[in-house]
Design a protein around this motif. Structure first.
Motif, short mmCIF file in Angstrom:
data_model
loop_
_atom_site.label_atom_id
_atom_site.label_comp_id
_atom_site.label_asym_id
_atom_site.label_seq_id
_atom_site.Cartn_x
_atom_site.Cartn_y
_atom_site.Cartn_z
N ALA A 87 43.89 -53.05 21.78
CA ALA A 87 43.02 -52.11 21.07
C ALA A 87 43.81 -50.96 20.47
CB ALA A 87 41.95 -51.59 22.03
N VAL A 88 44.77 -50.44 21.21
CA VAL A 88 45.57 -49.33 20.69
C VAL A 88 46.42 -49.78 19.50
CG1 VAL A 88 47.49 -47.76 21.23
CG2 VAL A 88 45.63 -48.07 22.88
N GLY A 89 46.97 -50.96 19.58
CA GLY A 89 47.78 -51.46 18.46
C GLY A 89 46.95 -51.87 17.27
N GLY A 90 45.71 -52.28 17.51
CA GLY A 90 44.86 -52.78 16.45
C GLY A 90 44.54 -54.24 16.72
N LEU A 96 47.28 -39.95 35.09
CA LEU A 96 46.09 -40.76 34.83
C LEU A 96 45.16 -40.06 33.84
CD1 LEU A 96 45.23 -42.19 38.37
CD2 LEU A 96 45.93 -43.48 36.36
N PHE A 97 45.05 -38.74 33.97
CA PHE A 97 44.20 -37.98 33.03
C PHE A 97 44.81 -37.99 31.63
CE2 PHE A 97 43.48 -36.16 37.25
CZ PHE A 97 42.09 -36.28 37.35
N LEU A 98 46.13 -37.87 31.57
CA LEU A 98 46.79 -37.87 30.26
C LEU A 98 46.65 -39.23 29.57
CD1 LEU A 98 50.03 -35.91 31.26
CD2 LEU A 98 48.16 -35.08 29.82
N LEU A 153 44.71 -40.14 26.07
CA LEU A 153 45.32 -40.90 24.97
C LEU A 153 44.39 -42.02 24.51
CD1 LEU A 153 47.73 -41.75 23.20
CD2 LEU A 153 48.59 -43.09 25.14
N PHE A 154 43.80 -42.75 25.45
CA PHE A 154 42.90 -43.84 25.09
C PHE A 154 41.66 -43.32 24.36
CE2 PHE A 154 44.61 -45.96 29.15
CZ PHE A 154 45.74 -46.39 28.48
N ILE A 155 41.10 -42.22 24.87
CA ILE A 155 39.90 -41.65 24.23
C ILE A 155 40.21 -41.20 22.81
CG2 ILE A 155 38.27 -39.73 24.30
CD1 ILE A 155 38.45 -39.92 27.39
#
Length: 388
Positions: free
Chosen positions: A294-297, A327-329, A333-335
């Motif tokens: 998902a992050v890469g596309g 974990l919060f960081l 990043l994902f959000i």
């Protein structure tokens, strides 16, 4: 450039993108990183096999699997079984009650090697098992689900449940699988010590070459008539079915292909890291692998590799620098990616690359290259005979 090679490279734009990726992982990273850090990158690249498989399965096929860790783990365990048998020769295990079998079997009072371990004494049979066993398992799951038109969120939940069941089964059968500790203390491959720095470099390059090979294979599949039908099936499945195609067979095939690619990554993980455990088969690693894609596309094969590298590098950096907050960081990043870059890194490239004159001209000269790195996304195709 012949037609087959053009499909695999994805035209000029696809070839340049693949060339940049190859230069990064084959030249720049090995030159700029010490053996320890390069080993970490090699481990990340094994996860990229799964991300690439998810681009095929989820991005292009519209089939979200939350159990790709199953196939990653099966490939890893197959390789680990071969390496463990080689490390458990009668001389090395002379202090055991039963020499010649893996140590965890001796601890669990087994007196003979189980029959299903016997084929893993041979490297060719092991390589065959890495490719065939996960593919066959995927076929059984896919046939049972897709022939009954089980899909969408139901398929995702079922694959998640299978991943959980398999991890529990492996942990419970400690005498045969090593249990929660997995299969460890792997030393040599046909007498070659895989723990040395020189071996790590060789395995890194083999891993990178196999990854590039899987990308080329995926591009070829997606640029074929089957790839067009796969996209049409993702967008308008009923229309494809009413046009006379057996949609379930397409789903089974792409599910099996994605399983085989994931298994290759698992086998390379075992070789590079030196162990395999059930922690790579369960629900959490499978979901993380979806995040990499998902992050890469999820429509970009090359983007999946970059996404895997970015997420895992961030995970390592945050855990080293901020052990109590990483974990919060990572969650932040994902959000941020989901909110501001819904198409991942590939979407950012597509949005801003047009502003670079050279890349804009290249894109205009090679219209066939703007796909999942080369795959046409037709709304209608005469060759396929399907309106998506």
């Amino acid at each position: 450039m012949n037609e087959t090679l053009s499909k695999m490279l994805g035209g000029k734009q696809g070839a340049i993108g693949l060339g940049i990726l190859a230069a990064l992982i084959l030249v720049l990273l090995p030159l700029g990183l010490d053996p320890f850090r390069l080993g970490l990158v090699g481990k990340y690249l094994t996860y990229a096999f799964v991300a690439v498989s998810l681009v095929l399965l989820w991005g292009n096929g519209g089939i979200l699997s939350l159990g790709q860790g199953i196939f990653f783990g099966l490939g890893g365990y197959a390789m680990a079984m071969f390496l463990k048998l080689e490390a458990s020769d009668p001389v090395s295990t002379a202090i055991q009650s039963t020499p010649g079998i893996p140590d965890f079997m001796d601890w669990n009072q087994l007196t003979a090697l189980p029959w299903f371990w016997e084929p893993f004494k041979s490297l060719p049979l092991t390589i065959l098992a890495i490719l065939v066993i996960p593919t066959l398992f995927a076929f059984l799951i896919g046939y049972a689900m897709f022939k009954r038109r089980v899909g969408g969120v139901y398929f995702a939940i079922i694959t998640q449940a299978i991943a959980l069941i398999l991890s529990i089964l492996i942990i419970g059968q400690q005498g045969y699988t090593g249990g929660v500790n997995g299969i460890t203390d792997l030393k040599t491959l046909l007498g070659w010590d895989i723990r040395t720095d020189s071996a790590k470099y060789v395995l890194y390059y083999v891993n990178a070459a196999l990854l590039i090979g899987c990308i080329l294979l995926s591009r070829y599949v997606l640029s074929s008539k089957f790839g067009m039908l796969l996209l049409a099936m993702r967008d308008k499945e009923e229309r494809v079915r009413f046009s006379g195609y057996d949609v379930s067979n397409f789903k089974i095939f792409i599910f099996c292909l994605s399983a085989m690619i994931s298994a290759i990554g698992g086998a390379m993980f075992t070789l590079q890291v030196g162990f395999m455990s059930p922690t790579f088969i369960g629900i959490v690693p499978s979901i993380e692998m979806v995040i990499f894609a998902a992050v890469g596309g999820r429509m970009s094969l090359i983007g999946a590799v970059y996404g895997t590298l970015l997420v895992n590098a961030g995970k390592t950096m945050f855990s080293e620098t901020y052990p109590e907050m990483w974990l919060f960081l990572m969650g932040g990043l994902f959000i941020a990616v989901v909110m501001f870059f819904p198409n991942g890194l590939a979407g950012i490239y597509d949005k801003y690359a047009k502003k670079v004159p050279f890349l804009r001209k290249l894109s205009e000269e090679s219209p066939k290259a703007k796909k999942a790195d080369a795959v046409p996304t037709p709304v209608e195709t005469k060759e396929a005979g399907v309106k998506a």
